[in-house]
Write a protein that holds these residues in place. Structure first.
Motif, PDB file in Angstrom:
ATOM      1  N   ASN A 212       0.819  -1.209   0.000  1.00  0.00           N
ATOM      2  CA  ASN A 212       0.000   0.000   0.000  1.00  0.00           C
ATOM      3  C   ASN A 212       0.856   1.264   0.000  1.00  0.00           C
ATOM      4  OD1 ASN A 212      -3.121  -0.558   0.323  1.00  0.00           O
ATOM      5  ND2 ASN A 212      -2.048  -2.175   1.429  1.00  0.00           N
ATOM      6  N   SER A 213       2.015   1.208   0.634  1.00  0.00           N
ATOM      7  CA  SER A 213       2.933   2.349   0.594  1.00  0.00           C
ATOM      8  C   SER A 213       3.442   2.580  -0.823  1.00  0.00           C
ATOM      9  CB  SER A 213       4.117   2.105   1.532  1.00  0.00           C
ATOM     10  OG  SER A 213       3.697   1.998   2.868  1.00  0.00           O
ATOM     11  N   GLU A 214       3.752   1.488  -1.518  1.00  0.00           N
ATOM     12  CA  GLU A 214       4.217   1.606  -2.900  1.00  0.00           C
ATOM     13  C   GLU A 214       3.131   2.196  -3.797  1.00  0.00           C
ATOM     14  OE1 GLU A 214       7.013  -2.371  -2.366  1.00  0.00           O
ATOM     15  OE2 GLU A 214       5.243  -2.424  -3.668  1.00  0.00           O
ATOM     16  N   MET A 215       1.901   1.736  -3.613  1.00  0.00           N
ATOM     17  CA  MET A 215       0.810   2.249  -4.437  1.00  0.00           C
ATOM     18  C   MET A 215       0.513   3.715  -4.114  1.00  0.00           C
ATOM     19  SD  MET A 215       0.228  -0.138  -6.502  1.00  0.00           S
ATOM     20  CE  MET A 215      -1.311   0.320  -7.307  1.00  0.00           C
ATOM     21  N   TYR A 216       0.688   4.091  -2.864  1.00  0.00           N
ATOM     22  CA  TYR A 216       0.542   5.503  -2.489  1.00  0.00           C
ATOM     23  C   TYR A 216       1.569   6.353  -3.235  1.00  0.00           C
ATOM     24  CZ  TYR A 216       1.020   9.769   0.259  1.00  0.00           C
ATOM     25  OH  TYR A 216       1.121  11.087   0.638  1.00  0.00           O
ATOM     26  N   GLU A 217       2.826   5.924  -3.194  1.00  0.00           N
ATOM     27  CA  GLU A 217       3.885   6.690  -3.856  1.00  0.00           C
ATOM     28  C   GLU A 217       3.691   6.709  -5.370  1.00  0.00           C
ATOM     29  OE1 GLU A 217       6.048   8.626  -2.682  1.00  0.00           O
ATOM     30  OE2 GLU A 217       5.965   8.157  -0.553  1.00  0.00           O
ATOM     31  N   ASN A 218       3.233   5.598  -5.937  1.00  0.00           N
ATOM     32  CA  ASN A 218       2.951   5.578  -7.373  1.00  0.00           C
ATOM     33  C   ASN A 218       1.849   6.574  -7.724  1.00  0.00           C
ATOM     34  OD1 ASN A 218       4.848   3.654  -8.134  1.00  0.00           O
ATOM     35  ND2 ASN A 218       3.449   1.936  -7.883  1.00  0.00           N
ATOM     36  N   ALA A 219       0.813   6.625  -6.900  1.00  0.00           N
ATOM     37  CA  ALA A 219      -0.291   7.555  -7.159  1.00  0.00           C
ATOM     38  C   ALA A 219       0.180   9.005  -7.082  1.00  0.00           C
ATOM     39  CB  ALA A 219      -1.429   7.312  -6.167  1.00  0.00           C
ATOM     40  N   ILE A 220       0.994   9.318  -6.088  1.00  0.00           N
ATOM     41  CA  ILE A 220       1.535  10.676  -5.963  1.00  0.00           C
ATOM     42  C   ILE A 220       2.369  11.029  -7.193  1.00  0.00           C
ATOM     43  CG2 ILE A 220       3.211  12.086  -4.707  1.00  0.00           C
ATOM     44  CD1 ILE A 220       0.579  11.947  -3.271  1.00  0.00           C
ATOM     45  N   ALA A 221       3.211  10.101  -7.620  1.00  0.00           N
ATOM     46  CA  ALA A 221       4.070  10.353  -8.784  1.00  0.00           C
ATOM     47  C   ALA A 221       3.237  10.586 -10.038  1.00  0.00           C
ATOM     48  CB  ALA A 221       5.026   9.180  -8.990  1.00  0.00           C
ATOM     49  N   ILE A 222       2.228   9.747 -10.247  1.00  0.00           N
ATOM     50  CA  ILE A 222       1.382   9.901 -11.437  1.00  0.00           C
ATOM     51  C   ILE A 222       0.640  11.231 -11.400  1.00  0.00           C
ATOM     52  CG2 ILE A 222      -0.673   8.986 -12.592  1.00  0.00           C
ATOM     53  CD1 ILE A 222       0.360   6.169 -11.858  1.00  0.00           C
ATOM     54  N   SER A 223       0.178  11.635 -10.227  1.00  0.00           N
ATOM     55  CA  SER A 223      -0.523  12.920 -10.129  1.00  0.00           C
ATOM     56  C   SER A 223       0.406  14.073 -10.501  1.00  0.00           C
ATOM     57  CB  SER A 223      -1.085  13.120  -8.719  1.00  0.00           C
ATOM     58  OG  SER A 223      -0.059  13.388  -7.776  1.00  0.00           O
ATOM     59  N   LYS A 224       1.666  13.981 -10.112  1.00  0.00           N
ATOM     60  CA  LYS A 224       2.624  15.042 -10.432  1.00  0.00           C
ATOM     61  C   LYS A 224       2.949  15.068 -11.925  1.00  0.00           C
ATOM     62  CE  LYS A 224       4.738  15.255  -5.850  1.00  0.00           C
ATOM     63  NZ  LYS A 224       5.958  15.028  -5.026  1.00  0.00           N
ATOM     64  N   ILE A 225       3.039  13.891 -12.526  1.00  0.00           N
ATOM     65  CA  ILE A 225       3.289  13.838 -13.972  1.00  0.00           C
ATOM     66  C   ILE A 225       2.069  14.368 -14.724  1.00  0.00           C
ATOM     67  CG2 ILE A 225       3.844  12.346 -15.925  1.00  0.00           C
ATOM     68  CD1 ILE A 225       5.170  10.435 -13.854  1.00  0.00           C
ATOM     69  N   ALA A 226       0.870  14.018 -14.244  1.00  0.00           N
ATOM     70  CA  ALA A 226      -0.352  14.537 -14.862  1.00  0.00           C
ATOM     71  C   ALA A 226      -0.388  16.059 -14.795  1.00  0.00           C
ATOM     72  CB  ALA A 226      -1.579  13.945 -14.173  1.00  0.00           C
ATOM     73  N   ALA A 227       0.101  16.619 -13.697  1.00  0.00           N
ATOM     74  CA  ALA A 227       0.154  18.079 -13.571  1.00  0.00           C
ATOM     75  C   ALA A 227       1.106  18.670 -14.605  1.00  0.00           C
ATOM     76  CB  ALA A 227       0.588  18.462 -12.157  1.00  0.00           C
ATOM     77  N   LEU A 228       2.227  17.995 -14.850  1.00  0.00           N
ATOM     78  CA  LEU A 228       3.163  18.468 -15.873  1.00  0.00           C
ATOM     79  C   LEU A 228       2.518  18.456 -17.254  1.00  0.00           C
ATOM     80  CD1 LEU A 228       6.469  16.637 -14.816  1.00  0.00           C
ATOM     81  CD2 LEU A 228       6.012  19.085 -14.654  1.00  0.00           C
ATOM     82  N   VAL A 229       1.737  17.410 -17.506  1.00  0.00           N
ATOM     83  CA  VAL A 229       1.058  17.277 -18.801  1.00  0.00           C
ATOM     84  C   VAL A 229      -0.067  18.301 -18.936  1.00  0.00           C
ATOM     85  CG1 VAL A 229      -0.384  15.711 -20.179  1.00  0.00           C
ATOM     86  CG2 VAL A 229       1.680  14.856 -19.059  1.00  0.00           C
ATOM     87  N   GLY A 230      -0.632  18.706 -17.800  1.00  0.00           N
ATOM     88  CA  GLY A 230      -1.764  19.623 -17.816  1.00  0.00           C
ATOM     89  C   GLY A 230      -3.105  18.920 -17.776  1.00  0.00           C
ATOM     90  N   ASP A 231      -3.094  17.645 -17.361  1.00  0.00           N
ATOM     91  CA  ASP A 231      -4.334  16.876 -17.244  1.00  0.00           C
ATOM     92  C   ASP A 231      -4.846  17.019 -15.813  1.00  0.00           C
ATOM     93  OD1 ASP A 231      -6.354  14.953 -17.061  1.00  0.00           O
ATOM     94  OD2 ASP A 231      -5.348  13.598 -18.468  1.00  0.00           O
TER      95      ASP A 231
END
Length: 245
Positions: A212-231
């Motif tokens: 669950n810690s790994e999935m939390y960190e993956n979710a945070i990372a994806i959200s930050k990449i989505a912000a870079l993309v503008g999604d």
């Protein structure tokens, strides 16, 4: 005016001092005995540590990492293998996703960006099985971006990282908002929880903090990449996934 002159002198002093320090380490004494020492000169960060045992381990780790770098085929490029020699149960190109986060985090420091980026590509679009074991590939990929600053590359990984994340939906309890997995698939076989089951190797499924810690960190990372993309919608979606965990 005097303060500007003083600042300029200080800046020049710091620049000269820094330039001298960057060439202070005797590189040949660290890697001269390794096979293909030029590769180390070209790629790794050099450090000097007062405790020599730590320093020896540091350079040994780079020699070990280099031995696990393998060029596969054109279009796939480099991967990092689980074992140096072929093992019968290993996956494509002798890779393993359980250690991919470690591999990416180490490869991010190499000056040749092909090693980290080819390997990330392998897990997002190159046929690597990212679902064999628990993983934190998105987190590691984002942290690789924080080192190299290659925004175009990390943006190009968003679709594959989201796809990898959602493959774990079949291990998610929506009522409890937690992911479940067996110790073996969490790369921790023969652990306390598995010994409490009828099958000490494969058994013991549960809502493991590590996964669950790994999935939390993956979710945070994806959200930050989505912000870079503008999604913005995807940013909010994965921020919520992280908060739920």
């Amino acid at each position: 005016m005097m303060s500007q002159i003083a600042f300029a002198i200080l800046l020049a002093f710091v620049s000269v001092t820094f330039a001298q320090q960057t060439n202070f380490v005797d590189k040949e004494s660290k890697i001269g005995h390794f096979f293909e020492p030029q590769w180390f000169r070209d790629n790794i960060p050099f450090v000097e540590v007062p405790i020599k045992e730590i320093e020896e381990v540091y350079y040994y780790r780079w020699s070990s990492h280099k031995r696990h770098l393998r060029y596969t085929i054109p279009g796939n490029g480099y991967v990092v293998t689980e074992f140096i020699n072929n093992i019968g149960y290993s996956l494509k190109y002798d890779t393993i996703n359980a250690a991919a986060g470690h591999h990416i985090r180490e490869s991010r420091w190499l000056r040749d960006r092909r090693y980290a980026q080819d390997y990330i590509n392998f897990w997002t679009r190159g046929g690597g099985d990212s679902h064999s074991y628990s993983e934190w590939i998105a987190e590691a990929a984002y942290n690789s971006f924080l080192v190299d600053g290659d925004e175009d590359f990390i943006k190009s990984q968003l679709e594959g990282l989201v796809r990898n994340y959602k493959r774990w939906d079949d291990h998610y309890n929506a009522d409890w908002k937690l992911y479940w997995i067996s110790p073996e698939r969490d790369a921790q076989e023969l652990s306390c929880s598995s010994f409490q089951s009828d099958d000490p190797f494969w058994g013991g499924e549960g809502y493991r903090p590590s996964f669950n810690s790994e999935m939390y960190e993956n979710a945070i990372a994806i959200s930050k990449i989505a912000a870079l993309v503008g999604d913005f919608n995807m940013f909010l979606e994965f921020q919520q996934k992280a908060e739920d965990l």
